[in-house]
Motif scaffolding. Structure first.
Motif, PDB file in Angstrom:
ATOM      1  N   GLY A   1      21.019  -3.105   5.396  1.00 46.99           N
ATOM      2  CA  GLY A   1      20.221  -2.270   6.614  1.00 46.99           C
ATOM      3  C   GLY A   1      21.253  -1.305   6.992  1.00 46.99           C
ATOM      4  N   ALA A   2      22.600  -1.821   7.406  1.00 47.12           N
ATOM      5  CA  ALA A   2      23.670  -0.984   7.934  1.00 47.12           C
ATOM      6  C   ALA A   2      24.118   0.098   6.872  1.00 47.12           C
ATOM      7  CB  ALA A   2      24.784  -1.682   8.450  1.00 47.12           C
ATOM      8  N   SER A   3      24.081   0.022   5.582  1.00 48.17           N
ATOM      9  CA  SER A   3      24.541   0.799   4.355  1.00 48.17           C
ATOM     10  C   SER A   3      23.392   1.837   4.383  1.00 48.17           C
ATOM     11  CB  SER A   3      25.037  -0.125   3.192  1.00 48.17           C
ATOM     12  OG  SER A   3      24.037  -0.531   2.609  1.00 48.17           O
ATOM     13  N   LEU A   4      22.156   1.299   4.518  1.00 46.51           N
ATOM     14  CA  LEU A   4      21.251   2.217   4.256  1.00 46.51           C
ATOM     15  C   LEU A   4      20.682   3.240   5.421  1.00 46.51           C
ATOM     16  CD1 LEU A   4      18.377  -0.203   2.851  1.00 46.51           C
ATOM     17  CD2 LEU A   4      19.229   1.965   1.683  1.00 46.51           C
ATOM     18  N   LEU A   5      21.326   2.869   6.553  1.00 43.75           N
ATOM     19  CA  LEU A   5      21.459   3.604   7.725  1.00 43.75           C
ATOM     20  C   LEU A   5      22.369   4.721   7.625  1.00 43.75           C
ATOM     21  CD1 LEU A   5      20.148   4.118  10.708  1.00 43.75           C
ATOM     22  CD2 LEU A   5      21.704   2.363  11.525  1.00 43.75           C
TER      23      LEU A   5
ATOM     24  N   ARG B   1       0.706  -1.172  -0.024  1.00 48.10           N
ATOM     25  CA  ARG B   1      -0.008  -0.006  -0.203  1.00 48.10           C
ATOM     26  C   ARG B   1       0.766   1.210   0.117  1.00 48.10           C
ATOM     27  NH1 ARG B   1      -5.618  -0.752   2.467  1.00 48.10           N
ATOM     28  NH2 ARG B   1      -5.797  -2.934   2.388  1.00 48.10           N
ATOM     29  N   THR B   2       1.952   1.448   0.833  1.00 51.10           N
ATOM     30  CA  THR B   2       2.390   2.553   0.914  1.00 51.10           C
ATOM     31  C   THR B   2       3.901   2.530  -0.083  1.00 51.10           C
ATOM     32  OG1 THR B   2       4.109   1.644   2.737  1.00 51.10           O
ATOM     33  CG2 THR B   2       1.690   2.819   3.322  1.00 51.10           C
ATOM     34  N   ARG B   3       4.334   3.769  -0.419  1.00 51.47           N
ATOM     35  CA  ARG B   3       5.571   3.710  -0.942  1.00 51.47           C
ATOM     36  C   ARG B   3       6.829   3.318  -0.519  1.00 51.47           C
ATOM     37  NH1 ARG B   3       9.591   7.723  -3.040  1.00 51.47           N
ATOM     38  NH2 ARG B   3      10.091   7.308  -5.116  1.00 51.47           N
ATOM     39  N   LYS B   4       6.792   3.439   0.688  1.00 51.83           N
ATOM     40  CA  LYS B   4       7.961   3.278   1.483  1.00 51.83           C
ATOM     41  C   LYS B   4       7.923   1.565   1.600  1.00 51.83           C
ATOM     42  CE  LYS B   4       9.406   5.432   5.173  1.00 51.83           C
ATOM     43  NZ  LYS B   4       9.417   5.867   6.486  1.00 51.83           N
ATOM     44  N   ASP B   5       6.893   0.772   1.880  1.00 47.44           N
ATOM     45  CA  ASP B   5       6.932  -0.565   1.979  1.00 47.44           C
ATOM     46  C   ASP B   5       7.172  -1.237   0.413  1.00 47.44           C
ATOM     47  OD1 ASP B   5       6.007  -0.931   4.454  1.00 47.44           O
ATOM     48  OD2 ASP B   5       4.052  -0.992   4.076  1.00 47.44           O
ATOM     49  N   ARG B   6       6.830  -0.534  -0.764  1.00 51.94           N
ATOM     50  CA  ARG B   6       7.197  -1.071  -2.022  1.00 51.94           C
ATOM     51  C   ARG B   6       8.601  -0.729  -1.992  1.00 51.94           C
ATOM     52  NH1 ARG B   6       2.166   1.651  -3.158  1.00 51.94           N
ATOM     53  NH2 ARG B   6       3.280   3.845  -3.568  1.00 51.94           N
ATOM     54  N   LEU B   7       9.035   0.255  -1.599  1.00 54.04           N
ATOM     55  CA  LEU B   7      10.658   0.741  -1.683  1.00 54.04           C
ATOM     56  C   LEU B   7      11.535  -0.640  -1.043  1.00 54.04           C
ATOM     57  CD1 LEU B   7      10.876   4.253  -1.422  1.00 54.04           C
ATOM     58  CD2 LEU B   7      11.438   3.046  -3.428  1.00 54.04           C
ATOM     59  N   ILE B   8      10.846  -0.838   0.408  1.00 58.02           N
ATOM     60  CA  ILE B   8      11.523  -1.955   1.316  1.00 58.02           C
ATOM     61  C   ILE B   8      11.498  -3.377   0.560  1.00 58.02           C
ATOM     62  CG2 ILE B   8      11.327  -3.129   3.011  1.00 58.02           C
ATOM     63  CD1 ILE B   8      10.364  -0.542   4.535  1.00 58.02           C
ATOM     64  N   PHE B   9      10.402  -3.475  -0.287  1.00 62.32           N
ATOM     65  CA  PHE B   9      10.294  -4.867  -1.165  1.00 62.32           C
ATOM     66  C   PHE B   9      11.343  -4.896  -2.101  1.00 62.32           C
ATOM     67  CE2 PHE B   9       8.511  -7.181  -4.596  1.00 62.32           C
ATOM     68  CZ  PHE B   9       8.281  -8.377  -3.924  1.00 62.32           C
ATOM     69  N   LEU B  10      11.164  -3.726  -3.029  1.00 61.08           N
ATOM     70  CA  LEU B  10      12.052  -3.701  -4.074  1.00 61.08           C
ATOM     71  C   LEU B  10      13.637  -3.704  -3.841  1.00 61.08           C
ATOM     72  CD1 LEU B  10      10.507  -0.923  -6.285  1.00 61.08           C
ATOM     73  CD2 LEU B  10      10.575  -3.363  -6.631  1.00 61.08           C
ATOM     74  N   ILE B  11      14.080  -3.013  -2.708  1.00 66.74           N
ATOM     75  CA  ILE B  11      15.500  -3.095  -2.280  1.00 66.74           C
ATOM     76  C   ILE B  11      15.905  -4.416  -1.666  1.00 66.74           C
ATOM     77  CG2 ILE B  11      17.085  -2.220  -0.489  1.00 66.74           C
ATOM     78  CD1 ILE B  11      15.444   0.428  -0.490  1.00 66.74           C
ATOM     79  N   ASN B  12      15.133  -5.084  -1.055  1.00 69.07           N
ATOM     80  CA  ASN B  12      15.422  -6.493  -0.511  1.00 69.07           C
ATOM     81  C   ASN B  12      15.528  -7.294  -1.653  1.00 69.07           C
ATOM     82  OD1 ASN B  12      15.720  -6.191   2.166  1.00 69.07           O
ATOM     83  ND2 ASN B  12      13.487  -6.194   2.516  1.00 69.07           N
TER      84      ASN B  12
ATOM     85  N   ALA C   1      19.176   3.404  -6.860  1.00 70.08           N
ATOM     86  CA  ALA C   1      18.083   4.455  -6.880  1.00 70.08           C
ATOM     87  C   ALA C   1      17.091   4.278  -5.905  1.00 70.08           C
ATOM     88  CB  ALA C   1      17.650   4.194  -8.627  1.00 70.08           C
ATOM     89  N   ARG C   2      16.747   2.913  -5.979  1.00 70.10           N
ATOM     90  CA  ARG C   2      15.751   2.745  -4.699  1.00 70.10           C
ATOM     91  C   ARG C   2      16.050   2.836  -3.388  1.00 70.10           C
ATOM     92  NH1 ARG C   2      14.105   2.320  -9.278  1.00 70.10           N
ATOM     93  NH2 ARG C   2      14.142   4.559  -8.750  1.00 70.10           N
ATOM     94  N   SER C   3      17.282   2.732  -3.241  1.00 75.40           N
ATOM     95  CA  SER C   3      17.992   3.061  -2.035  1.00 75.40           C
ATOM     96  C   SER C   3      17.958   4.555  -1.641  1.00 75.40           C
ATOM     97  CB  SER C   3      19.492   2.615  -1.840  1.00 75.40           C
ATOM     98  OG  SER C   3      19.197   1.061  -1.902  1.00 75.40           O
ATOM     99  N   LYS C   4      18.379   5.299  -2.483  1.00 76.01           N
ATOM    100  CA  LYS C   4      18.037   6.838  -2.520  1.00 76.01           C
ATOM    101  C   LYS C   4      16.577   7.259  -2.163  1.00 76.01           C
ATOM    102  CE  LYS C   4      22.234   7.659  -4.965  1.00 76.01           C
ATOM    103  NZ  LYS C   4      22.873   7.767  -6.291  1.00 76.01           N
ATOM    104  N   ASP C   5      15.777   6.623  -2.801  1.00 73.17           N
ATOM    105  CA  ASP C   5      14.541   6.911  -2.908  1.00 73.17           C
ATOM    106  C   ASP C   5      13.730   6.635  -1.251  1.00 73.17           C
ATOM    107  OD1 ASP C   5      14.212   7.778  -5.386  1.00 73.17           O
ATOM    108  OD2 ASP C   5      13.392   6.113  -6.108  1.00 73.17           O
ATOM    109  N   TYR C   6      14.345   5.461  -1.008  1.00 70.16           N
ATOM    110  CA  TYR C   6      13.980   4.910   0.543  1.00 70.16           C
ATOM    111  C   TYR C   6      14.483   5.857   1.536  1.00 70.16           C
ATOM    112  CZ  TYR C   6      13.641   2.411   4.833  1.00 70.16           C
ATOM    113  OH  TYR C   6      13.393   1.993   6.021  1.00 70.16           O
ATOM    114  N   VAL C   7      15.688   6.273   1.417  1.00 74.12           N
ATOM    115  CA  VAL C   7      16.427   7.278   2.595  1.00 74.12           C
ATOM    116  C   VAL C   7      15.600   8.563   2.441  1.00 74.12           C
ATOM    117  CG1 VAL C   7      18.486   8.676   2.617  1.00 74.12           C
ATOM    118  CG2 VAL C   7      18.626   5.973   2.499  1.00 74.12           C
ATOM    119  N   ASP C   8      15.371   9.057   1.213  1.00 72.88           N
ATOM    120  CA  ASP C   8      14.403  10.256   1.170  1.00 72.88           C
ATOM    121  C   ASP C   8      13.171   9.977   1.986  1.00 72.88           C
ATOM    122  OD1 ASP C   8      16.432  11.776  -0.129  1.00 72.88           O
ATOM    123  OD2 ASP C   8      15.920  11.604  -2.122  1.00 72.88           O
ATOM    124  N   GLU C   9      12.484   9.127   1.724  1.00 74.63           N
ATOM    125  CA  GLU C   9      11.264   8.886   2.076  1.00 74.63           C
ATOM    126  C   GLU C   9      11.256   8.703   3.706  1.00 74.63           C
ATOM    127  OE1 GLU C   9       7.107   8.100   1.058  1.00 74.63           O
ATOM    128  OE2 GLU C   9       8.810   8.347  -0.107  1.00 74.63           O
TER     129      GLU C   9
END
Length: 171
Positions: free
Chosen positions: A124-128, A16-27, A56-64
């Protein structure tokens, strides 16, 4: 591997949420990329494409993620850099006071949010760290855009960096 990309993108629409979609895509991009890298020694078009998508999705997720906690500051910085009216002293003072009172708790919340979302601890650590680096960049730009009296409300950037180091993982 266009089929793989298309399939993963189609599956992401279930969330449902963009953030959940980004997490799914990144994983999933991370998983496919690790499998490809085990099988292929040289850089291939497919490997490069998955790396680009993951980045690209990592940057989007971080911004979100940052937007949830620091959206006001981020919008202010973008407005200032685009020449929009940011001279309202009360707006600046409010943003500075809000940042000063919430930044430490926000770091903790971001840490609690990001690390459990990614089974690959390295990812996870690199995204953090990417999120915290992006925050420092925005904060530096925020300080530059503020009027001098409002800067006094803010913590020193070195204090923030010391706090961020507490979240550094050793994976």
């Amino acid at each position: 591997c266009w089929v793989c990309l298309g399939f993963v993108l189609r599956l992401a629409t279930m969330f449902r949420t963009r953030k959940d979609r980004l997490i799914f895509l990144i994983n999933n991009y991370d998983l496919v990329l690790r499998i490809l890298m085990e099988r292929v020694r040289d850089s291939t078009f497919e490997v490069d494409r998955f790396k680009e998508e993951l980045s690209a999705r990592s940057k989007d997720y971080v911004d979100e993620t940052l937007h949830v906690y620091f959206g006001g500051m981020m919008k202010f910085v973008i407005d200032a850099e685009n020449g929009r009216d940011i001279d309202s002293d009360s707006r600046q003072l409010g943003l500075a006071k809000t940042f000063a009172s919430t930044w430490k708790m926000s770091l903790e919340e971001i840490n609690k949010e990001i690390l459990p979302s990614f089974p690959n601890l390295t990812t996870g650590a690199s995204l953090l760290q990417l999120a915290f680096s992006q925050l420092i960049d925005y904060y530096h730009r925020f300080q530059k855009a503020l009027l001098a009296p409002n800067k006094a409300q803010l913590p020193n950037i070195h204090v923030i960096m010391i706090e961020i180091k507490k979240y550094k993982t050793n994976y």
